[in-house]
Design a protein around this motif. Structure first.
Motif, mmCIF file in Angstrom:
data_model
loop_
_atom_site.group_PDB
_atom_site.id
_atom_site.type_symbol
_atom_site.label_atom_id
_atom_site.label_comp_id
_atom_site.label_asym_id
_atom_site.label_seq_id
_atom_site.Cartn_x
_atom_site.Cartn_y
_atom_site.Cartn_z
ATOM 1 N N LEU A 93 44.372 -14.302 2.932
ATOM 2 C CA LEU A 93 45.040 -14.244 4.224
ATOM 3 C C LEU A 93 44.311 -15.168 5.170
ATOM 4 O O LEU A 93 43.097 -15.039 5.356
ATOM 5 N N TYR A 94 45.003 -16.114 5.733
ATOM 6 C CA TYR A 94 44.357 -17.099 6.608
ATOM 7 C C TYR A 94 44.241 -16.539 8.018
ATOM 8 O O TYR A 94 45.231 -16.275 8.685
ATOM 9 N N ASN A 95 43.021 -16.338 8.464
ATOM 10 C CA ASN A 95 42.754 -15.886 9.822
ATOM 11 C C ASN A 95 41.819 -16.891 10.486
ATOM 12 O O ASN A 95 40.621 -16.914 10.180
ATOM 13 N N PRO A 96 42.325 -17.761 11.360
ATOM 14 C CA PRO A 96 41.464 -18.762 11.993
ATOM 15 C C PRO A 96 40.383 -18.102 12.837
ATOM 16 O O PRO A 96 40.631 -17.120 13.534
ATOM 17 N N ARG A 97 39.175 -18.672 12.782
ATOM 18 C CA ARG A 97 38.049 -18.121 13.544
ATOM 19 C C ARG A 97 38.052 -18.675 14.966
ATOM 20 O O ARG A 97 38.587 -19.748 15.232
ATOM 21 N N ASP A 98 37.448 -17.937 15.859
ATOM 22 C CA ASP A 98 37.345 -18.362 17.242
ATOM 23 C C ASP A 98 36.451 -19.599 17.346
ATOM 24 O O ASP A 98 35.368 -19.656 16.748
ATOM 25 N N ALA A 99 36.899 -20.576 18.117
ATOM 26 C CA ALA A 99 36.161 -21.838 18.229
ATOM 27 C C ALA A 99 34.763 -21.618 18.795
ATOM 28 O O ALA A 99 33.790 -22.242 18.359
ATOM 29 N N GLU A 100 34.633 -20.721 19.789
ATOM 30 C CA GLU A 100 33.324 -20.483 20.389
ATOM 31 C C GLU A 100 32.374 -19.772 19.419
ATOM 32 O O GLU A 100 31.163 -19.965 19.466
ATOM 33 N N ASP A 101 32.934 -18.938 18.531
ATOM 34 C CA ASP A 101 32.091 -18.279 17.533
ATOM 35 C C ASP A 101 31.475 -19.309 16.592
ATOM 36 O O ASP A 101 30.297 -19.220 16.225
ATOM 37 N N ILE A 102 32.285 -20.278 16.171
ATOM 38 C CA ILE A 102 31.771 -21.324 15.283
ATOM 39 C C ILE A 102 30.706 -22.141 16.007
ATOM 40 O O ILE A 102 29.641 -22.438 15.454
ATOM 41 N N PHE A 103 30.987 -22.470 17.271
ATOM 42 C CA PHE A 103 30.035 -23.253 18.054
ATOM 43 C C PHE A 103 28.706 -22.512 18.196
ATOM 44 O O PHE A 103 27.624 -23.098 18.086
ATOM 45 N N ALA A 104 28.797 -21.188 18.422
ATOM 46 C CA ALA A 104 27.589 -20.385 18.603
ATOM 47 C C ALA A 104 26.741 -20.346 17.343
ATOM 48 O O ALA A 104 25.516 -20.259 17.406
ATOM 49 N N GLU A 105 27.387 -20.416 16.160
ATOM 50 C CA GLU A 105 26.639 -20.415 14.913
ATOM 51 C C GLU A 105 25.731 -21.640 14.803
ATOM 52 O O GLU A 105 24.647 -21.581 14.216
ATOM 53 N N PHE A 106 26.183 -22.745 15.359
ATOM 54 C CA PHE A 106 25.410 -23.992 15.268
ATOM 55 C C PHE A 106 24.380 -24.119 16.386
ATOM 56 O O PHE A 106 23.272 -24.602 16.162
ATOM 57 N N PHE A 107 24.774 -23.692 17.606
ATOM 58 C CA PHE A 107 23.941 -23.996 18.763
ATOM 59 C C PHE A 107 23.369 -22.768 19.460
ATOM 60 O O PHE A 107 22.871 -22.847 20.568
ATOM 61 N N GLY A 108 23.470 -21.611 18.817
ATOM 62 C CA GLY A 108 22.900 -20.406 19.391
ATOM 63 C C GLY A 108 23.902 -19.663 20.245
ATOM 64 O O GLY A 108 24.992 -20.130 20.553
ATOM 65 N N GLY A 109 23.547 -18.431 20.642
ATOM 66 C CA GLY A 109 24.456 -17.608 21.423
ATOM 67 C C GLY A 109 25.250 -16.707 20.515
ATOM 68 O O GLY A 109 25.067 -16.684 19.308
ATOM 69 N N SER A 110 26.157 -15.922 21.050
ATOM 70 C CA SER A 110 26.989 -15.021 20.259
ATOM 71 C C SER A 110 28.365 -14.959 20.865
ATOM 72 O O SER A 110 28.582 -15.302 22.019
ATOM 73 N N SER A 111 29.335 -14.464 20.078
ATOM 74 C CA SER A 111 30.709 -14.434 20.548
ATOM 75 C C SER A 111 30.888 -13.484 21.716
ATOM 76 O O SER A 111 31.862 -13.566 22.451
ATOM 77 N N GLY A 112 29.972 -12.548 21.910
ATOM 78 C CA GLY A 112 30.107 -11.594 23.005
ATOM 79 C C GLY A 112 29.636 -12.150 24.326
ATOM 80 O O GLY A 112 29.846 -11.547 25.372
ATOM 81 N N LYS A 113 28.935 -13.289 24.326
ATOM 82 C CA LYS A 113 28.441 -13.863 25.573
ATOM 83 C C LYS A 113 29.547 -14.569 26.325
ATOM 84 O O LYS A 113 30.518 -15.020 25.751
ATOM 85 N N SER A 114 29.342 -14.730 27.586
ATOM 86 C CA SER A 114 30.351 -15.374 28.424
ATOM 87 C C SER A 114 30.316 -16.871 28.237
ATOM 88 O O SER A 114 29.375 -17.426 27.691
ATOM 89 N N ARG A 115 31.364 -17.547 28.757
ATOM 90 C CA ARG A 115 31.431 -18.995 28.704
ATOM 91 C C ARG A 115 30.239 -19.613 29.433
ATOM 92 O O ARG A 115 29.758 -20.675 29.075
#
Length: 323
Positions: A93-115
């Motif tokens: 089942l294809y479920n696209p991931r959130d762009a900010e979550d992917i970004f956070a994996e590379f550059f730190g932070g988490s999906s729960g943090k604000s912009r």
């Protein structure tokens, strides 16, 4: 095919996992909305496209479906639509991931943090100052698996596409091992030699706690009935009679790309003589417009016996011959 994810990430279709990561980092840093305040909407759209492209191409299963059926075939599975991977038995089942979550994996932070927290990371060249954002320790990788890929000289001369069906063990959604089958496509390039390696990253079995092994196929050459390869040259052993060696011969040869070439032999063929025909050998892989040579090696067949009359005739004919 719809959206060209390879073009969006600016990578080739043979890009490795490392290639994808490097390109994503460059593109994500360039197009993150917080670094593009003027054209914010355009940047946000680009950023989402880049993230979606990385999400698909970095996942072996998603990438395989995309390569075979394109964006439409991939996203048809999102709603369980009918199609090669869209039925209820597909297990995907294809479920696209959130762009900010992917970004956070590379550059730190988490999906729960604000912009705002992401903005701080971007404006400070996120990821460069490791600080407390320590990256998780990468999993060990299983040893690569090598297999021979038998190829005919014709395939290595003209180029060819081979399709290989493989089976491998991967964990299912509950972590239990299951066997899946895949079709791998290998495009042989004209002039490839024995020993050339084609790598499919992480297409081996997936064991608990380990990154899947790479699959490596090593080109091997099948024996040919007429030609023998010597580097970029092709060698042919041609038998001729003593009479033909002395008086000349014309013979035809069918090339590896099915052309028929005529080879006249005018001069006397002495034992061990070779005839070199330029540019009729194997293509040179780095520049297929150039080729090696075709080398004809002659083997003179002498008669097993002669009559007295034949000997007398030969003495009379060849008695005055010069070297």
């Amino acid at each position: 095919m719809g959206v060209d994810y390879y073009n969006i990430l600016k990578v080739s279709r043979s890009a490795t996992e490392e290639d994808l990561k490097k390109s994503y980092k460059r593109q994500a840093m360039k197009w993150h909305p917080d670094k593009n305040r003027v054209n914010n909407k355009e940047a946000e759209a680009k950023f989402k496209q880049i993230s979606e492209a990385y999400d698909v191409l970095s996942d072996p299963q998603k990438r395989q479906i995309y390569d075979l059926y394109g964006e439409e075939g991939l996203k048809a599975t999102e709603f369980g639509a009918a199609g090669p991977y869209g039925n209820s038995d597909s297990g995907f089942l294809y479920n696209p991931r959130d762009a900010e979550d992917i970004f956070a994996e590379f550059f730190g932070g988490s999906s729960g943090k604000s912009r705002a927290s992401h903005r701080n990371g971007v404006n400070g060249e996120a990821g460069r100052n490791q600080g407390n954002n320590a990256k998780p320790k990468p999993k060990a990788k299983a040893a690569a698996i090598e297999s021979k890929l038998a190829c005919t000289l014709e395939e290595l001369y003209k180029g060819a596409r081979k399709k290989l069906k493989i089976s491998r063990v991967v964990p299912d959604e509950f972590g239990k091992p299951k066997t899946v089958e895949e079709i791998l496509k290998i495009d042989l390039k004209p002039g490839w030699k024995k020993g050339t390696k084609i790598t499919f990253p992480e297409k081996g079995n997936q064991e608990p706690g380990l990154t899947p092994a790479d699959l490596i196929f090593v080109v091997d050459e099948k024996l040919h009935a007429v030609f023998k390869r010597d580097g970029n040259d092709l060698v042919v052993h041609q038998k001729i009679s003593l009479l033909e060696a002395l008086t000349g011969q014309t013979f035809t040869l069918t090339t590896l790309d099915a052309r028929s070439i005529t080879i006249p032999v005018i001069d006397i063929v002495k034992p061990g003589r070779e005839l070199v025909i330029q540019d009729e050998g194997m293509p040179i892989s780095k520049d297929p417009s150039k080729r090696g040579n075709l080398i004809i090696k002659f083997e003179v067949i002498f008669p097993s016996r002669l009559t007295l009359e034949q000997k007398s005739d030969l003495k009379r004919v060849l008695g005055g011959a010069v070297n």
